[in-house]
Design an enzyme around this catalytic site. Structure first.
Site, PDB file in Angstrom:
ATOM      1  N   GLU A 212       0.887  -1.173   0.000  1.00 22.65           N
ATOM      2  CA  GLU A 212       0.000   0.000   0.000  1.00 22.65           C
ATOM      3  C   GLU A 212       0.918   1.215   0.000  1.00 22.65           C
ATOM      4  O   GLU A 212       1.460   1.585   1.042  1.00 22.65           O
ATOM      5  CB  GLU A 212      -0.897  -0.019   1.243  1.00 22.65           C
ATOM      6  CG  GLU A 212      -1.836  -1.223   1.331  1.00 22.65           C
ATOM      7  CD  GLU A 212      -3.030  -1.120   0.390  1.00 22.65           C
ATOM      8  OE1 GLU A 212      -3.321  -0.011  -0.090  1.00 22.65           O
ATOM      9  OE2 GLU A 212      -3.661  -2.157   0.123  1.00 22.65           O
ATOM     10  N   CYS A 246      -2.190   9.552   2.591  1.00 21.77           N
ATOM     11  CA  CYS A 246      -1.758   8.983   1.305  1.00 21.77           C
ATOM     12  C   CYS A 246      -2.735   9.296   0.181  1.00 21.77           C
ATOM     13  O   CYS A 246      -2.341   9.414  -0.969  1.00 21.77           O
ATOM     14  CB  CYS A 246      -1.586   7.479   1.438  1.00 21.77           C
ATOM     15  SG  CYS A 246      -3.080   6.634   1.941  1.00 21.77           S
TER      16      CYS A 246
HETATM   17  P1  NAD Z   1       8.243   4.820   5.295  1.00 21.24           P
HETATM   18  O1  NAD Z   1       8.378   4.034   4.068  1.00 21.24           O
HETATM   19  O2  NAD Z   1       9.325   5.706   5.718  1.00 21.24           O
HETATM   20  O3  NAD Z   1       7.962   3.853   6.563  1.00 21.24           O
HETATM   21  C1  NAD Z   1       7.028   2.830   6.555  1.00 21.24           C
HETATM   22  C2  NAD Z   1       7.570   1.676   7.374  1.00 21.24           C
HETATM   23  O4  NAD Z   1       8.780   1.230   6.797  1.00 21.24           O
HETATM   24  C3  NAD Z   1       7.872   2.049   8.821  1.00 21.24           C
HETATM   25  O5  NAD Z   1       7.419   1.026   9.676  1.00 21.24           O
HETATM   26  C4  NAD Z   1       9.372   2.167   8.846  1.00 21.24           C
HETATM   27  O6  NAD Z   1       9.923   1.810  10.089  1.00 21.24           O
HETATM   28  C5  NAD Z   1       9.815   1.199   7.774  1.00 21.24           C
HETATM   29  N1  NAD Z   1      11.075   1.625   7.153  1.00 21.24           N
HETATM   30  C6  NAD Z   1      11.530   2.884   6.984  1.00 21.24           C
HETATM   31  N2  NAD Z   1      12.736   2.878   6.382  1.00 21.24           N
HETATM   32  C7  NAD Z   1      13.052   1.588   6.146  1.00 21.24           C
HETATM   33  C8  NAD Z   1      14.155   0.933   5.526  1.00 21.24           C
HETATM   34  N3  NAD Z   1      15.186   1.605   5.038  1.00 21.24           N
HETATM   35  N4  NAD Z   1      14.133  -0.403   5.444  1.00 21.24           N
HETATM   36  C9  NAD Z   1      13.093  -1.093   5.918  1.00 21.24           C
HETATM   37  N5  NAD Z   1      12.006  -0.526   6.515  1.00 21.24           N
HETATM   38  C10 NAD Z   1      11.986   0.788   6.635  1.00 21.24           C
HETATM   39  O7  NAD Z   1       6.889   5.562   5.070  1.00 21.24           O
HETATM   40  P2  NAD Z   1       6.309   6.701   5.940  1.00 21.24           P
HETATM   41  O8  NAD Z   1       7.110   7.938   5.754  1.00 21.24           O
HETATM   42  O9  NAD Z   1       6.096   6.179   7.323  1.00 21.24           O
HETATM   43  O10 NAD Z   1       4.868   6.919   5.247  1.00 21.24           O
HETATM   44  C11 NAD Z   1       4.646   7.832   4.222  1.00 21.24           C
HETATM   45  C12 NAD Z   1       4.406   7.158   2.904  1.00 21.24           C
HETATM   46  O11 NAD Z   1       3.490   6.124   3.050  1.00 21.24           O
HETATM   47  C13 NAD Z   1       3.804   8.089   1.865  1.00 21.24           C
HETATM   48  O12 NAD Z   1       4.404   7.856   0.635  1.00 21.24           O
HETATM   49  C14 NAD Z   1       2.351   7.690   1.826  1.00 21.24           C
HETATM   50  O13 NAD Z   1       1.683   7.949   0.606  1.00 21.24           O
HETATM   51  C15 NAD Z   1       2.451   6.232   2.096  1.00 21.24           C
HETATM   52  N6  NAD Z   1       1.197   5.751   2.667  1.00 21.24           N
HETATM   53  C16 NAD Z   1       0.428   4.926   1.924  1.00 21.24           C
HETATM   54  C17 NAD Z   1      -0.787   4.499   2.425  1.00 21.24           C
HETATM   55  C18 NAD Z   1      -1.679   3.593   1.646  1.00 21.24           C
HETATM   56  O14 NAD Z   1      -2.633   3.080   2.233  1.00 21.24           O
HETATM   57  N7  NAD Z   1      -1.437   3.364   0.374  1.00 21.24           N
HETATM   58  C19 NAD Z   1      -1.184   4.909   3.702  1.00 21.24           C
HETATM   59  C20 NAD Z   1      -0.355   5.756   4.420  1.00 21.24           C
HETATM   60  C21 NAD Z   1       0.848   6.160   3.904  1.00 21.24           C
END
Ligand code: NAD
Length: 457
Positions: A212, A246
């Site tokens: 997602e 998002c």
């Molecule tokens: P992110 O990718 O930074 O983090 C998401 C998860 O990934 C967290 O649990 C984090 O700990 C983990 N993570 C972060 N860096 C990592 C790495 N290098 N290796 C492995 N895991 C890692 O995302 P975010 O900043 O928390 O969220 C924002 C993004 O999420 C936006 O792009 C938004 O559009 C998207 N989003 C999508 C939905 C959806 O339902 N499609 C919902 C909410 C947010």
């Protein structure tokens, strides 16, 4: 063997006992989850205020209320969802009968982001429990107050051999969780960049994924739109959670004939909703941390700001901001904004709409505002996107009868309601036949039977 691997192996053994398969067990766990959430409702409200300045009404609409409603649906529908489903049988297999059997996947990993830190971890959890799985939960470390409360909710309600809460920094925790254990499914919500890391890790063990992700979701406002309603609905969603959603409208494409009036209405609505001092508004949120605050400040640089633009680093506040006619090559039109900045771009022709949207990958959502049904229908079919609304923004997310998900760069797979149950289940196709009649037609020799096969296949 590390402590974590020991825990994960214990989960596999627990799943293999078969305990999670019965409807009674699943219902009991959903009730337990509900009870624990209700016990910590107040603590969740406080934590979400601390992390994102969300008021308790917003928390109910977008976090706790949504999850409790998902639990209620699962409790009501579970028996029905679990029943083998009868489907038609093809002529060659008659008099057999055909069925779909839903079985749990096994041990699944759910990874969540910080913007709706509770809802985006617990909504998929409800589906995973309903489908009879053991679950590892990896929350976002950035919403740290909420992360702690969620830990208490899970650890008080469940044995870690069934539901394991695994907080920690993503870049170190995800390799620990994924490199030494084979999950049956990984459900990830977050940025497209990290989504690629997760997908690669899962691919190494052929683990199926739901992703997602994000993207730039356009809002199209045509001359046939009710401009007042469009302005209200776009502003309401765009500036909810300070734009950190998002499926928030990323930018507006407004027809040149109505653009001036529409911008006037957008400005008027912002002031009506958040007052002259949005920093003091009960309804306006804060940016999650300094990194995102500075990222958003950089997106505003050198742009034509026609409303808002004020910011306060100490309070992580950025005012609801309208940007007029950014260059298509500016970062604000190339990256997902994920904050309270709303670019408005005028268009004249249909080609300008499609070429603007196609500059970026498939959006997660698309919104069209028009009073003309044919026009709405045409654009819904013309643009590839995850899901969306006509004359509204983001509210499709609230309907459990609609699958929620993106496509391509904005995601793969979907969930909510019954779609979550299906995402966390394997569906077996089963044909049941009787031993009589045992028609010799399909047995060797096949010679001379081609005409008959052509009739029945
Ligand atoms: P992110 O990718 O930074 O983090 C998401 C998860 O990934 C967290 O649990 C984090 O700990 C983990 N993570 C972060 N860096 C990592 C790495 N290098 N290796 C492995 N895991 C890692 O995302 P975010 O900043 O928390 O969220 C924002 C993004 O999420 C936006 O792009 C938004 O559009 C998207 N989003 C999508 C939905 C959806 O339902 N499609 C919902 C909410 C947010």
């Amino acid at each position: 063997m590390t402590g974590l691997t020991h825990h994960l192996n214990a989960m596999r053994s627990f799943f293999n006992t078969g305990v999670t398969r019965s409807a009674d067990f699943r219902k009991q766990q959903l009730l337990q989850l509900k009870e624990s959430i209700l016990k910590y409702e107040e603590a969740l409200n406080n934590a979400l205020y601390e992390d994102l300045h969300k008021n308790k009404e917003e928390v109910w609409i977008t976090e706790t209320g949504m999850v409790l409603s998902e639990i209620a649906t699962a409790l009501k529908e579970l028996k029905n969802w679990m029943e083998p489903r009868n489907v038609p049988t093809n002529l060659a297999n008659l008099p057999g009968k055909s069925f779909l059997y839903y079985e749990p996947l096994g041990v699944v990993l759910i990874i969540a982001p910080w913007n709706y830190p509770f809802q985006l971890l617990f909504m998929p959890l409800v589906g995973a429990i309903a489908a009879g799985n053991c679950v590892v939960l990896k929350p976002s470390e950035l919403a740290s107050a909420t992360e702690k409360v969620m830990g208490r909710i899970i650890e008080e309600a469940f044995d870690p051999a069934y539901i394991l809460y695994a907080p920690g920094e993503g870049a170190t925790m995800i390799p620990e969780l994924m490199d030494n254990f084979h999950y049956d499914h990984v459900f990830y919500t977050g940025s497209t960049a990290v989504g690629k890391i997760i997908y690669q890790k899962a691919a190494a063990s052929l683990t199926p994924v739901t992703l997602e992700l994000g993207g730039k979701s356009p809002c199209l406002v045509t001359p046939n739109a009710s401009l007042k309603v469009a302005a209200r609905r776009i502003i309401n969603i765009k500036f909810s959670n300070a734009g950190q959603m998002c499926i928030a409208p990323d930018y507006v494409l407004a027809h040149r004939s109505i653009k001036k009036e529409f911008i006037r209405l957008l400005k008027e609505t912002i002031t009506k909703f958040y007052g002259d001092q949005p920093i003091a508004s009960y309804d306006f949120g804060r940016i999650i941390n300094k990194k995102h605050f500075f990222r958003l400040k950089a997106l505003m640089a050198e742009q034509e700001i026609i409303h808002g633009g004020e910011h306060n680093e100490e309070q992580l506040f950025i005012a609801p901001t309208i940007i007029d006619e950014p260059s298509m090559d500016a970062p604000v039109m190339k990256e997902e904004i994920f904050g309270p900045l709303l670019p408005v771009i005028g268009y004249e022709t249909d080609e300008e709409i499609t070429s603007c949207i196609r500059r970026n990958e498939n959006p997660l959502a698309f919104y069209i505002f028009t009073g003309n049904k044919k026009e709405a229908e045409r654009w819904l079919r013309e643009i590839p996107f995850g899901g969306g609304c006509v004359n509204n923004a983001a509210t499709h997310y609230l309907n459990k009868h609609l699958p929620f998900g993106g496509r391509g760069n904005s995601g793969t797979g979907h969930y909510h309601g019954k779609f979550s149950f299906e995402t966390f289940s394997h569906v077996k196709g089963i044909l049941k036949t009787t031993t009589w009649p045992d028609i010799p037609l399909a047995y060797p020799s096949l010679k001379g039977k081609l005409g008959t096969f052509k009739k029945i296949i």
